[in-house]
Design an enzyme around this catalytic site. Structure first.
Site, mmCIF file in Angstrom:
data_model
loop_
_atom_site.group_PDB
_atom_site.id
_atom_site.type_symbol
_atom_site.label_atom_id
_atom_site.label_comp_id
_atom_site.label_asym_id
_atom_site.label_seq_id
_atom_site.Cartn_x
_atom_site.Cartn_y
_atom_site.Cartn_z
ATOM 1 N N SER A 31 57.949 -11.754 53.933
ATOM 2 C CA SER A 31 57.041 -12.065 55.047
ATOM 3 C C SER A 31 56.582 -13.492 54.808
ATOM 4 O O SER A 31 56.717 -14.015 53.690
ATOM 5 C CB SER A 31 55.837 -11.118 54.987
ATOM 6 O OG SER A 31 54.782 -11.577 55.815
ATOM 7 N N TYR A 51 49.591 -5.997 50.335
ATOM 8 C CA TYR A 51 50.803 -6.427 51.046
ATOM 9 C C TYR A 51 51.251 -7.799 50.530
ATOM 10 O O TYR A 51 52.425 -8.009 50.236
ATOM 11 C CB TYR A 51 50.480 -6.479 52.541
ATOM 12 C CG TYR A 51 51.633 -6.790 53.461
ATOM 13 C CD1 TYR A 51 52.491 -5.793 53.900
ATOM 14 C CD2 TYR A 51 51.857 -8.082 53.929
ATOM 15 C CE1 TYR A 51 53.536 -6.069 54.777
ATOM 16 C CE2 TYR A 51 52.891 -8.362 54.798
ATOM 17 C CZ TYR A 51 53.730 -7.362 55.221
ATOM 18 O OH TYR A 51 54.762 -7.642 56.088
HETATM 19 N N1 LIG Z 1 56.323 -7.269 62.407
HETATM 20 C C1 LIG Z 1 55.964 -8.380 61.788
HETATM 21 O O1 LIG Z 1 55.268 -9.239 62.384
HETATM 22 C C2 LIG Z 1 56.408 -8.643 60.378
HETATM 23 C C3 LIG Z 1 56.120 -9.890 59.802
HETATM 24 C C4 LIG Z 1 56.512 -10.132 58.488
HETATM 25 C C5 LIG Z 1 57.219 -9.181 57.778
HETATM 26 N N2 LIG Z 1 57.503 -7.964 58.357
HETATM 27 C C6 LIG Z 1 58.258 -7.003 57.565
HETATM 28 O O2 LIG Z 1 59.344 -6.529 58.323
HETATM 29 C C7 LIG Z 1 59.789 -5.271 57.793
HETATM 30 C C8 LIG Z 1 60.060 -4.314 58.945
HETATM 31 O O3 LIG Z 1 58.830 -3.986 59.564
HETATM 32 P P1 LIG Z 1 58.652 -3.935 61.151
HETATM 33 O O4 LIG Z 1 57.728 -5.024 61.511
HETATM 34 O O5 LIG Z 1 59.972 -3.846 61.815
HETATM 35 O O6 LIG Z 1 57.793 -2.573 61.288
HETATM 36 P P2 LIG Z 1 58.196 -1.135 61.889
HETATM 37 O O7 LIG Z 1 57.065 -0.247 61.511
HETATM 38 O O8 LIG Z 1 58.530 -1.272 63.324
HETATM 39 O O9 LIG Z 1 59.500 -0.734 61.066
HETATM 40 C C9 LIG Z 1 59.442 -0.405 59.686
HETATM 41 C C10 LIG Z 1 60.369 0.771 59.419
HETATM 42 O O10 LIG Z 1 60.309 1.082 58.006
HETATM 43 C C11 LIG Z 1 60.335 2.509 57.902
HETATM 44 N N3 LIG Z 1 59.782 2.957 56.622
HETATM 45 C C12 LIG Z 1 58.481 3.041 56.241
HETATM 46 N N4 LIG Z 1 58.384 3.574 55.018
HETATM 47 C C13 LIG Z 1 59.653 3.821 54.595
HETATM 48 C C14 LIG Z 1 60.208 4.367 53.400
HETATM 49 N N5 LIG Z 1 59.415 4.788 52.386
HETATM 50 N N6 LIG Z 1 61.545 4.471 53.297
HETATM 51 C C15 LIG Z 1 62.343 4.085 54.332
HETATM 52 N N7 LIG Z 1 61.876 3.587 55.490
HETATM 53 C C16 LIG Z 1 60.547 3.440 55.611
HETATM 54 C C17 LIG Z 1 59.510 2.982 59.087
HETATM 55 O O11 LIG Z 1 59.752 4.346 59.387
HETATM 56 C C18 LIG Z 1 59.966 2.030 60.179
HETATM 57 O O12 LIG Z 1 61.078 2.566 60.889
HETATM 58 C C19 LIG Z 1 58.691 -4.817 56.828
HETATM 59 O O13 LIG Z 1 59.110 -5.045 55.502
HETATM 60 C C20 LIG Z 1 57.514 -5.722 57.183
HETATM 61 O O14 LIG Z 1 56.647 -5.913 56.093
HETATM 62 C C21 LIG Z 1 57.102 -7.684 59.638
#
Ligand SMILES: NC(=O)c1ccc[n+]([C@@H]2O[C@H](COP(=O)([O-])OP(=O)(O)OC[C@H]3O[C@@H](n4cnc5c(N)ncnc54)[C@H](O)[C@@H]3O)[C@@H](O)[C@H]2O)c1
Length: 283
Positions: A143, A156
């Site tokens: 991130s 986080y």
């Molecule tokens: N959305 C943002 O703005 C943003 C910014 C920076 C980083 N991220 C990172 O992006 C990645 C994806 O997140 P997202 O934003 O798509 O959120 P999201 O919640 O839409 O998707 C995350 C997915 O991870 C799955 N998950 C959760 N716990 C799990 C586990 N123990 N085992 C397997 N799967 C699991 C969830 O079921 C979900 O489908 C994450 O690592 C998040 O930290 C997101």
């Protein structure tokens, strides 16, 4: 890695958000995709939609914080598709609390998914990729909060700095071996996903039973609402997938999705070099 057709991708957190967007893009490139996620219903729904659209996909319910489950994911991948070329260690969760008010359950849950999930992915899949001796690529999702910090999301932040450190080290180690495997780290800012509802997948054993809800100041409530708005107005997961594919083909390590964040990284580095105290990035 330049050729994707008929190659195999494994995507964790594939049922939603960035993972799902990346899986869709892999299918557009002609890849077979193993979809791994802990949320079974959402995973099966995603798999149905992607296969109805012509994709070759294999859903595997996987908790990435569990090493045996990640091992089983790798075996299922090899048994079904005969190899693995792209690994997207992307599953992640978050929560908002100060460092001292975060409970041990918060630390265990978030470290388990965000950091151990990536550790298990790398430990399990790298030996398979080495044995294949074909171009491979691993992308770990950190991130922008793996490069600068923000108050209220300390657990986080720690996991995401850990993912950046792990990925940089892996990059050096693979390069020293002239490995067939390349690696990138994804450091996005705001992406329109379900990340703010991450608690939906929090296992019972990590619930904060009886814990006092932190009382937010009006300023903290306002900051939370602005952050939620920024996520809702963020990039689409498919736009993030474009950034990732560009980085894979151009063999770039750091994947930033928003130019503004370069200024925050510069300020963070300048503070260190000039002996200044940390300034706050307006994440
Ligand atoms: N959305 C943002 O703005 C943003 C910014 C920076 C980083 N991220 C990172 O992006 C990645 C994806 O997140 P997202 O934003 O798509 O959120 P999201 O919640 O839409 O998707 C995350 C997915 O991870 C799955 N998950 C959760 N716990 C799990 C586990 N123990 N085992 C397997 N799967 C699991 C969830 O079921 C979900 O489908 C994450 O690592 C998040 O930290 C997101």
């Amino acid at each position: 890695m330049k050729n994707f057709k008929d190659k195999v991708a494994v995507v964790t957190g594939a049922a939603s958000g960035i993972g799902r967007g990346f899986a869709e893009r892999c299918i557009q490139e002609g890849m077979k995709v193993v979809l791994a996620d802990v949320e079974e219903r959402a995973l099966m729904h995603t798999a149905e939609e992607l296969s109805a659209a012509g994709g070759i996909v294999l859903p595997v319910v996987t908790d990435v914080s569990n090493p045996e489950a990640v091992d089983a994911l790798a075996k299922k991948t090899i048994d079904s598709y005969g190899g693995v070329h792209l690994l997207f260690n992307n599953a992640g969760v978050g929560g908002a609390s100060s460092i001292w008010e975060s409970t041990l359950a918060d630390w265990d849950w978030i470290l388990g998914v965000n950091l151990y999930g990536v550790i298990h992915g790398v430990r399990t899949f790298v030996p398979y990729m080495h044995a294949q001796d074909e171009p491979c690529h691993i992308i770990n999702t950190a991130s922008i909060l793996g490069l600068v910090t923000m108050p209220g999301s300390g657990v986080y932040n720690v996991t995401k700095f850990g993912v950046v450190a792990l990925s940089e080290t892996l990059f050096h180690e693979l390069a020293a071996q002239n490995s067939n495997i390349n690696v990138s780290v994804l450091c996005p800012a705001w992406v329109n996903t379900n990340i703010l509802e991450a608690g939906r997948n929090r296992p019972d054993e990590f619930q904060n039973v009886g814990a006092k809800q932190p009382v937010l100041t009006p300023e903290e409530e306002q900051a939370g609402a602005e952050f939620a708005q920024a996520i809702a107005n963020g990039l689409s997961p498919l736009e993030v997938a474009d950034h990732i594919f560009r980085a894979i083909t151009e063999e770039k390590f750091y994947i930033l999705t928003h130019d503004i964040t370069k200024q925050w990284i510069k300020e963070h580095t300048d503070n260190i070099l000039q002996g200044e105290n940390p300034t706050l990035a307006p994440v």
